[in-house]
Design a protein around this motif. Structure first.
Motif, PDB file in Angstrom:
ATOM      1  N   VAL A   4       0.857  -1.186   0.000  1.00 63.88           N
ATOM      2  CA  VAL A   4       0.000   0.000   0.000  1.00 63.88           C
ATOM      3  C   VAL A   4       0.889   1.229   0.000  1.00 63.88           C
ATOM      4  CG1 VAL A   4      -1.923  -1.151   1.154  1.00 63.88           C
ATOM      5  CG2 VAL A   4      -0.171   0.007   2.533  1.00 63.88           C
ATOM      6  N   GLY A   5       0.321   2.343  -0.460  1.00 65.90           N
ATOM      7  CA  GLY A   5       1.078   3.579  -0.528  1.00 65.90           C
ATOM      8  C   GLY A   5       0.389   4.697   0.232  1.00 65.90           C
ATOM      9  N   GLN A   6       1.148   5.766   0.481  1.00 63.55           N
ATOM     10  CA  GLN A   6       0.626   6.958   1.134  1.00 63.55           C
ATOM     11  C   GLN A   6       1.019   8.182   0.319  1.00 63.55           C
ATOM     12  OE1 GLN A   6      -1.256   7.113   3.944  1.00 63.55           O
ATOM     13  NE2 GLN A   6      -1.228   4.868   4.257  1.00 63.55           N
ATOM     14  N   HIS A   7       0.040   9.067   0.109  1.00 60.29           N
ATOM     15  CA  HIS A   7       0.332  10.305  -0.629  1.00 60.29           C
ATOM     16  C   HIS A   7      -0.594  11.402  -0.112  1.00 60.29           C
ATOM     17  CE1 HIS A   7       1.799  12.763  -3.966  1.00 60.29           C
ATOM     18  NE2 HIS A   7       0.557  13.192  -4.106  1.00 60.29           N
ATOM     19  N   GLN A   8       0.031  12.418   0.501  1.00 59.99           N
ATOM     20  CA  GLN A   8      -0.720  13.558   1.024  1.00 59.99           C
ATOM     21  C   GLN A   8      -1.883  13.106   1.914  1.00 59.99           C
ATOM     22  OE1 GLN A   8      -1.805  16.068  -2.312  1.00 59.99           O
ATOM     23  NE2 GLN A   8       0.324  16.610  -2.759  1.00 59.99           N
ATOM     24  N   GLY A   9      -1.611  12.135   2.768  1.00 62.14           N
ATOM     25  CA  GLY A   9      -2.606  11.674   3.704  1.00 62.14           C
ATOM     26  C   GLY A   9      -3.577  10.641   3.168  1.00 62.14           C
ATOM     27  N   LEU A  10      -3.487  10.325   1.899  1.00 64.75           N
ATOM     28  CA  LEU A  10      -4.392   9.339   1.305  1.00 64.75           C
ATOM     29  C   LEU A  10      -3.722   7.967   1.240  1.00 64.75           C
ATOM     30  CD1 LEU A  10      -5.884  11.367  -1.688  1.00 64.75           C
ATOM     31  CD2 LEU A  10      -6.829  11.078   0.618  1.00 64.75           C
TER      32      LEU A  10
ATOM     33  N   GLN B 283       5.015  12.634  -9.505  1.00 66.24           N
ATOM     34  CA  GLN B 283       5.385  11.840  -8.339  1.00 66.24           C
ATOM     35  C   GLN B 283       4.285  10.832  -7.994  1.00 66.24           C
ATOM     36  OE1 GLN B 283       8.259  11.879  -7.106  1.00 66.24           O
ATOM     37  NE2 GLN B 283       8.201  11.018  -5.026  1.00 66.24           N
ATOM     38  N   LEU B 284       3.014  11.262  -8.024  1.00 70.97           N
ATOM     39  CA  LEU B 284       1.901  10.353  -7.739  1.00 70.97           C
ATOM     40  C   LEU B 284       1.801   9.277  -8.811  1.00 70.97           C
ATOM     41  CD1 LEU B 284      -0.555   9.490  -6.135  1.00 70.97           C
ATOM     42  CD2 LEU B 284      -1.898  11.219  -7.368  1.00 70.97           C
ATOM     43  N   ASP B 285       2.014   9.658 -10.051  1.00 71.87           N
ATOM     44  CA  ASP B 285       1.961   8.707 -11.160  1.00 71.87           C
ATOM     45  C   ASP B 285       3.024   7.619 -10.968  1.00 71.87           C
ATOM     46  OD1 ASP B 285       0.244   8.778 -13.639  1.00 71.87           O
ATOM     47  OD2 ASP B 285       2.179   8.339 -14.559  1.00 71.87           O
ATOM     48  N   ARG B 286       4.224   8.038 -10.634  1.00 71.75           N
ATOM     49  CA  ARG B 286       5.314   7.082 -10.412  1.00 71.75           C
ATOM     50  C   ARG B 286       5.018   6.191  -9.205  1.00 71.75           C
ATOM     51  NH1 ARG B 286      10.135  11.531 -11.220  1.00 71.75           N
ATOM     52  NH2 ARG B 286      10.475  11.203 -13.466  1.00 71.75           N
ATOM     53  N   LEU B 287       4.477   6.786  -8.152  1.00 67.98           N
ATOM     54  CA  LEU B 287       4.181   6.025  -6.942  1.00 67.98           C
ATOM     55  C   LEU B 287       3.164   4.920  -7.237  1.00 67.98           C
ATOM     56  CD1 LEU B 287       4.315   5.537  -3.905  1.00 67.98           C
ATOM     57  CD2 LEU B 287       2.603   7.366  -3.610  1.00 67.98           C
ATOM     58  N   CYS B 288       2.116   5.257  -7.997  1.00 65.20           N
ATOM     59  CA  CYS B 288       1.093   4.261  -8.326  1.00 65.20           C
ATOM     60  C   CYS B 288       1.678   3.128  -9.157  1.00 65.20           C
ATOM     61  CB  CYS B 288      -0.065   4.923  -9.073  1.00 65.20           C
ATOM     62  SG  CYS B 288      -1.087   6.003  -8.041  1.00 65.20           S
ATOM     63  N   ARG B 289       2.515   3.463 -10.129  1.00 63.13           N
ATOM     64  CA  ARG B 289       3.093   2.412 -10.973  1.00 63.13           C
ATOM     65  C   ARG B 289       4.019   1.501 -10.173  1.00 63.13           C
ATOM     66  NH1 ARG B 289       3.737   6.715 -14.424  1.00 63.13           N
ATOM     67  NH2 ARG B 289       6.020   6.646 -14.275  1.00 63.13           N
ATOM     68  N   LEU B 290       4.827   2.086  -9.286  1.00 62.62           N
ATOM     69  CA  LEU B 290       5.720   1.278  -8.449  1.00 62.62           C
ATOM     70  C   LEU B 290       4.901   0.349  -7.563  1.00 62.62           C
ATOM     71  CD1 LEU B 290       8.664   0.733  -7.552  1.00 62.62           C
ATOM     72  CD2 LEU B 290       8.318   2.504  -5.795  1.00 62.62           C
ATOM     73  N   LEU B 291       3.817   0.866  -7.016  1.00 57.78           N
ATOM     74  CA  LEU B 291       2.940   0.066  -6.160  1.00 57.78           C
ATOM     75  C   LEU B 291       2.315  -1.086  -6.954  1.00 57.78           C
ATOM     76  CD1 LEU B 291       1.664   0.030  -3.286  1.00 57.78           C
ATOM     77  CD2 LEU B 291      -0.232   1.346  -4.269  1.00 57.78           C
ATOM     78  N   HIS B 292       1.844  -0.784  -8.151  1.00 61.68           N
ATOM     79  CA  HIS B 292       1.207  -1.816  -8.981  1.00 61.68           C
ATOM     80  C   HIS B 292       2.199  -2.922  -9.347  1.00 61.68           C
ATOM     81  CE1 HIS B 292      -2.201   0.699  -9.035  1.00 61.68           C
ATOM     82  NE2 HIS B 292      -1.919   1.422 -10.082  1.00 61.68           N
ATOM     83  N   VAL B 293       3.409  -2.538  -9.693  1.00 61.12           N
ATOM     84  CA  VAL B 293       4.405  -3.545 -10.080  1.00 61.12           C
ATOM     85  C   VAL B 293       4.700  -4.468  -8.895  1.00 61.12           C
ATOM     86  CG1 VAL B 293       6.812  -3.903 -10.744  1.00 61.12           C
ATOM     87  CG2 VAL B 293       5.431  -2.181 -11.919  1.00 61.12           C
TER      88      VAL B 293
END
Length: 438
Positions: free
Chosen positions: A24-30, A85-95
């Motif tokens: 799971v990831g965290q971004h700006q409290g989400l 940054q959010l785009d990269r975070l989502c892709r890293l999480l998905h992989v």
């Protein structure tokens, strides 16, 4: 390696963590999690890929619309950087979540914003680091499919260079939502995607209109000519699957086959698709029976007409039997080069008035039809009756099928052609004759 790149990667990894076997990831409290929707090959009946989708939730557990989250991030003062940054975070999480589940030989489809795609592809150190990270996780680049929308064209000439840089990593590219808005084939030719995803609105429109269904089938054929596999989104039920099959679509995706979920499916046949094959065979058999029922009288009449022509009858006499059948449009005779031989013979009584807007085509003079499928197929199989697919006739702009037969007359080849009404008939959009129309 560039220090800025390493700091970026460290920040990304600091924003994700493993919980109960999932990341799971965290971004700006989400809170961010991954879900995957299966993508099927109809012949294989099992998933050949998964589209990764980001899911966002507040600290209280309230689900948020992903589109709104990305829009809010883009609207921030540091919009472009934060969006990347959010785009990269989502892709890293998905992989990470994809690799963890160890499903072999499947594609992972990753959405990427067009602007982010172009910027990322031009940042060589970051691109190289991203490729290295993916491969170290155990996912070869050839199993990654990056989805971009046609908005990428707004990036100007930079997008073509970005496409080549991305493709050089070994990944595949998919053009998303084709057929929506102002889609055009120039974008396909310029981007050369390996996969084109047809917008989910197309099945809805095609099911409501046989004309759109025919256009959809031609669109798929042209995309194949461009060297792309075609994926139909929005598959909800059997009618959508039948439409996709009729259009020769390669891949299917939609709630009717599988909803997005955190867990990937076991590599086995989908029971919905298995049951659909029986329906396909029943419908195809029914379609052939209907076609045979309608066309059989015309087949017999054309064979009789050819025999009468060979016996010396004039065209209008020989074709009386054909033109007496409800739905006959006209008969005409071509020489071995496709030239018209004499007049076109129409039924004595026509219930529809001729459309004067297309009169110039009816008065075309010494026309030559050697490139028409009905002529080429007949000449390739002399003595065997041919039937075309439904098409728009130049004579009055009416939908028709053409029966054609090449035969010898006085030591020269001739081709007798008979056009038959083929209206907007059945619910599958394949068309059927309008009985008694002419």
């Amino acid at each position: 390696m560039n220090q800025d790149v390493e700091r970026t990667m460290q920040a990304l990894y600091a924003a994700i963590q493993e919980e109960d076997g999932r990341w799971v990831g965290q971004h700006q409290g989400l809170r961010i999690s991954s879900q995957f929707q299966p993508i099927y090959s109809l012949p294989h009946r099992s998933p050949v890929g998964y589209e990764a989708l980001a899911r966002f939730a507040t600290p209280a557990g309230e689900a948020l619309d992903p589109g709104q989250v990305f829009a809010q991030v883009q609207a921030q003062r540091e919009g472009a950087g934060s969006q990347m940054q959010l785009d990269r975070l989502c892709r890293l999480l998905h992989v990470h979540n994809f690799v963890t589940q160890q499903v072999p030989d499947c594609w992972l489809f990753l959405n990427i914003h067009p602007e982010v795609f172009v910027r990322a592809a031009h940042e060589a150190p970051m691109l190289a680091r991203a490729v290295s990270t993916v491969e170290q996780l155990g996912l070869p680049m050839h199993r990654l499919v990056f989805e971009v929308t046609e908005e990428i064209m707004a990036q100007g000439a930079r997008f073509e260079d970005a496409v080549e840089r991305a493709r050089a990593t070994g990944c595949l590219l998919a053009l998303d939502d084709f057929g929506a808005g102002h889609s055009n084939f120039d974008r396909v030719w310029r981007m050369k995607p390996e996969i084109v995803k047809l917008d989910k609105s197309l099945p809805q429109r095609a099911l409501a209109s046989p004309r759109i269904a025919r256009i959809m089938a031609q669109m798929v054929a042209l995309l194949h000519e461009c060297g792309a596999l075609v994926l139909q989104e929005g598959i909800e039920g059997r009618d959508d699957m039948q439409l996709a099959l009729d259009a020769d679509v390669d891949l299917l995706q939609g709630f009717g086959l599988g909803r997005p979920a955190a867990d990937l499916l076991a590599p086995q046949a989908n029971p919905t698709i298995d049951g659909f094959w029986d329906l396909i065979e029943d419908r195809q058999m029914l379609g052939r029976e209907r076609e045979d029922e309608v066309l059989q009288p015309f087949r017999s009449a054309v064979l009789t007409a050819v025999a009468r022509l060979q016996a010396g009858d004039r065209l209008e006499q020989a074709c009386q039997g054909v033109l007496s059948i409800a739905g006959a449009q006209m008969c005409f005779l071509l020489d071995e080069h496709g030239h018209d031989l004499g007049m076109r013979i129409h039924p004595d009584v026509q219930s529809d008035s001729p459309d004067l807007r297309f009169a110039p085509l009816d008065a075309s003079g010494d026309a030559r039809w050697s490139r028409r499928p009905y002529f080429r197929r007949a000449m390739a199989a002399v003595g065997t009756l041919q039937v075309t697919r439904p098409y728009l006739s130049l004579h009055g702009a009416r939908m028709c099928v053409t029966l054609s037969l090449a035969f010898w007359q006085d030591a020269r080849l001739r081709v007798l052609c008979a056009d038959v009404d083929w209206g907007e008939g059945d619910e599958r959009g394949l068309g059927r004759p309008r009985r008694g129309a002419r």
